[in-house]
Enzyme design. Structure first.
Site, mmCIF file in Angstrom:
data_model
loop_
_atom_site.group_PDB
_atom_site.id
_atom_site.type_symbol
_atom_site.label_atom_id
_atom_site.label_comp_id
_atom_site.label_asym_id
_atom_site.label_seq_id
_atom_site.Cartn_x
_atom_site.Cartn_y
_atom_site.Cartn_z
ATOM 1 N N LYS A 10 0.852 -1.208 0.000
ATOM 2 C CA LYS A 10 0.000 0.000 0.000
ATOM 3 C C LYS A 10 0.869 1.232 0.000
ATOM 4 C CE LYS A 10 0.921 1.230 4.476
ATOM 5 N NZ LYS A 10 1.687 2.379 4.880
ATOM 6 N N ASP A 137 -2.470 -1.853 10.086
ATOM 7 C CA ASP A 137 -2.526 -1.854 8.622
ATOM 8 C C ASP A 137 -3.006 -3.188 8.051
ATOM 9 O OD1 ASP A 137 -1.532 0.695 8.632
ATOM 10 O OD2 ASP A 137 0.476 0.169 7.928
HETATM 11 P P1 ATP Z 1 4.108 -0.229 7.777
HETATM 12 O O1 ATP Z 1 4.080 0.349 6.411
HETATM 13 O O2 ATP Z 1 2.865 -1.034 8.091
HETATM 14 O O3 ATP Z 1 4.473 0.727 8.860
HETATM 15 P P2 ATP Z 1 6.627 -1.412 7.085
HETATM 16 O O4 ATP Z 1 6.351 -1.806 5.674
HETATM 17 O O5 ATP Z 1 7.375 -0.152 7.324
HETATM 18 O O6 ATP Z 1 5.243 -1.360 7.839
HETATM 19 P P3 ATP Z 1 7.309 -4.116 7.620
HETATM 20 O O7 ATP Z 1 8.049 -4.563 6.396
HETATM 21 O O8 ATP Z 1 5.904 -4.523 7.769
HETATM 22 O O9 ATP Z 1 7.418 -2.533 7.786
HETATM 23 O O10 ATP Z 1 8.174 -4.653 8.837
HETATM 24 C C1 ATP Z 1 8.474 -3.967 10.010
HETATM 25 C C2 ATP Z 1 9.182 -4.946 10.962
HETATM 26 O O11 ATP Z 1 8.280 -6.002 11.300
HETATM 27 C C3 ATP Z 1 10.369 -5.650 10.324
HETATM 28 O O12 ATP Z 1 11.552 -4.939 10.533
HETATM 29 C C4 ATP Z 1 10.381 -7.018 10.992
HETATM 30 O O13 ATP Z 1 11.217 -7.023 12.136
HETATM 31 C C5 ATP Z 1 8.953 -7.238 11.476
HETATM 32 N N1 ATP Z 1 8.184 -8.283 10.736
HETATM 33 C C6 ATP Z 1 7.359 -9.172 11.276
HETATM 34 N N2 ATP Z 1 6.796 -9.962 10.354
HETATM 35 C C7 ATP Z 1 7.277 -9.564 9.168
HETATM 36 C C8 ATP Z 1 7.073 -10.000 7.826
HETATM 37 N N3 ATP Z 1 6.261 -11.014 7.533
HETATM 38 N N4 ATP Z 1 7.699 -9.343 6.865
HETATM 39 C C9 ATP Z 1 8.514 -8.301 7.157
HETATM 40 N N5 ATP Z 1 8.767 -7.879 8.401
HETATM 41 C C10 ATP Z 1 8.159 -8.482 9.412
#
Ligand code: ATP
Length: 297
Positions: A10, A137
Site C-alpha cells: 500500500k 494496517d
Molecule cells: P508499515 O508500512 O505497516 O508501517 P513497514 O512496511 O514499514 O510497515 P514491515 O516490512 O511490515 O514494515 O516490517 C516492520 C518490521 O516487522 C520488520 O523490521 C520485521 O522485524 C517485522 N516483521 C514481522 N513480520 C514480518 C514480515 N512477515 N515481513 C517483514 N517484516 C516483518
C-alpha cells in the site's frame, strides 16, 4: 494440499496524524491505496509451525513466531481450537521496513491462506477482527482497493476509485522503524498544537474521479518531516523524482520508501529511469493502483 495467496503493498495518499493519545497510539486519518507490488504466501501442512522467506530482503524477515504471518496462523488456530501445523513460505517482493505494509500483507495473506487450507470458513468480519488484532494496517491488506482508515487506521471505509494511477517507488538503502518515526513525530511536535486528523474531501474526490493532477495536488503525509529528519538523504530522492516530472513526490507511510505519482505509464517509465540514474536509492519499481486485496491464487 497447498494454498497460495497474493497480497498487495500500500501507499498512503493521505496520512494525517493526531497528537499521541494517553495509550501512546495516535489517531489517524489514513487514506490507503493498494498498489501492484505483491508478496505471495504459500501454506502447506507440516508437523509444526515453520516460516521460510525468499526475496531480496529475506535476511531482514524474522522467521520465528514474531513474524506477522506466523502470528496470523496462531491466532486463527487458537480461535478454532486446532494445531497451527503449517509451513508458511513468503515470496517477498515488498520492501521490509519500507512503509508499504509488507509485514501486514504477510499477516493478511497467511490468515486467508490458512483459512482456506484448514477449511475454517471464518466469516469476512471474523477475518477482519483477527487482522485488526494483528496490527493497524493488516485489515487494509485483506481488503485492498482504496479505503479510509480511522482510529489507529484499522477502522476501514471503502473508497471509490475512478481510474488507474501510475506510481514509481524508490526503495531506500536501509529501513526505518515505524515506532521510531512516530517518536520523532512526537518530538518534532512537542511545542505545537496538533490538530485532530481529518480526511481530505478534495483528495477523496480526486480518487473517485481517477484524476492524477487533482490527486497530486492533495496528497499529504504528516509523517514525512519525521522520516526526513531521521533519514535526510530521502530529500535527494524526492527532488530527483520531482525534477524528472513526477506530479507528486512523497514518503510512503513511515518511510523510507518514496512514492512518485505520474500522469501515465510512459511518464512512470521516465521517472523510474531518472531515479535509477540519480543513484539516490537502492532500486526502483513501477506499479499501478488500486490493486485487489489478498486473493487466493
Ligand atoms: P508499515 O508500512 O505497516 O508501517 P513497514 O512496511 O514499514 O510497515 P514491515 O516490512 O511490515 O514494515 O516490517 C516492520 C518490521 O516487522 C520488520 O523490521 C520485521 O522485524 C517485522 N516483521 C514481522 N513480520 C514480518 C514480515 N512477515 N515481513 C517483514 N517484516 C516483518
Amino acid at each position: 494440499m497447498t494454498v497460495t495467496v497474493r497480497v498487495p503493498a500500500k501507499v498512503n495518499v493521505q496520512l494525517a496524524v493526531g497528537a499521541a493519545r494517553a495509550d501512546g497510539f495516535h489517531d489517524l486519518a489514513n487514506v490507503f491505496l493498494a498498489v501492484g507490488l505483491y508478496d505471495e504466501i504459500t501454506v502447506t501442512p507440516a508437523d509444526t509451525l515453520r516460516v521460510t522467506c525468499a526475496g531480496p530482503d529475506a535476511d531482514k524477515v524474522p522467521l520465528d513466531r514474531t513474524n506477522l504471518a506466523a502470528r496470523a496462523a496462531l491466532a486463527l488456530a487458537e480461535r478454532y481450537g486446532r494445531a497451527p501445523d503449517v509451513h508458511i513460505h513468503i515470496a517477498k517482493d515488498i520492501p521490509v521496513a519500507g512503509g508499504m505494509a509488507g509485514g501486514s500483507a504477510d499477516g493478511a495473506g497467511a490468515l486467508l491462506a490458512c483459512d482456506a487450507l484448514w477449511g475454517t470458513r471464518a466469516s469476512r468480519d471474523e477475518l477482519l477482527d483477527i487482522c485488526a488484532e494483528l496490527g493497524s494496517d493488516v485489515p487494509f491488506s485483506l481488503v485492498g482497493g482504496a479505503a479510509l482508515g480511522t482510529g489507529r487506521g484499522e477502522k476501514l471505509t471503502a473508497l471509490d476509485v475512478g481510474g488507474t494511477f501510475h506510481w514509481v517507488f524508490a526503495f531506500a538503502q536501509r529501513g526505518l522503524s515505524t515506532p521510531a518515526v512516530f517518536r520523532e513525530f512526537d518530538r518534532l511536535g512537542e511545542d505545537t498544537d496538533i490538530p485532530e486528523p481529518v480526511a481530505s474531501q478534495p483528495l477523496i474526490d480526486a480518487l473517485a474521479k481517477g484524476d492524477p493532477d487533482a490527486l497530486a495536488a492533495t496528497v499529504t503525509n504528516d509523517l514525512q518531516p519525521a522520516a526526513l529528519s531521521l533519514f535526510p538523504e530521502l530529500a535527494d530522492t524526492l527532488a530527483a523524482g520531482r525534477a524528472a516530472g513526477a506530479l507528486a513526490a512523497l514518503v510512503s507511510g513511515s518511510g523510507p520508501t518514496t512514492a512518485f505519482l505520474t500522469r501515465d505509464a510512459d511518464s512512470a517509465t521516465q521517472v523510474a529511469a531518472a531515479l535509477h540514474a540519480s543513484g539516490t536509492c537502492r532500486s526502483v519499481r513501477t506499479a499501478t493502483g488500486p490493486a485487489q486485496g489478498a486473493t487466493v491464487g
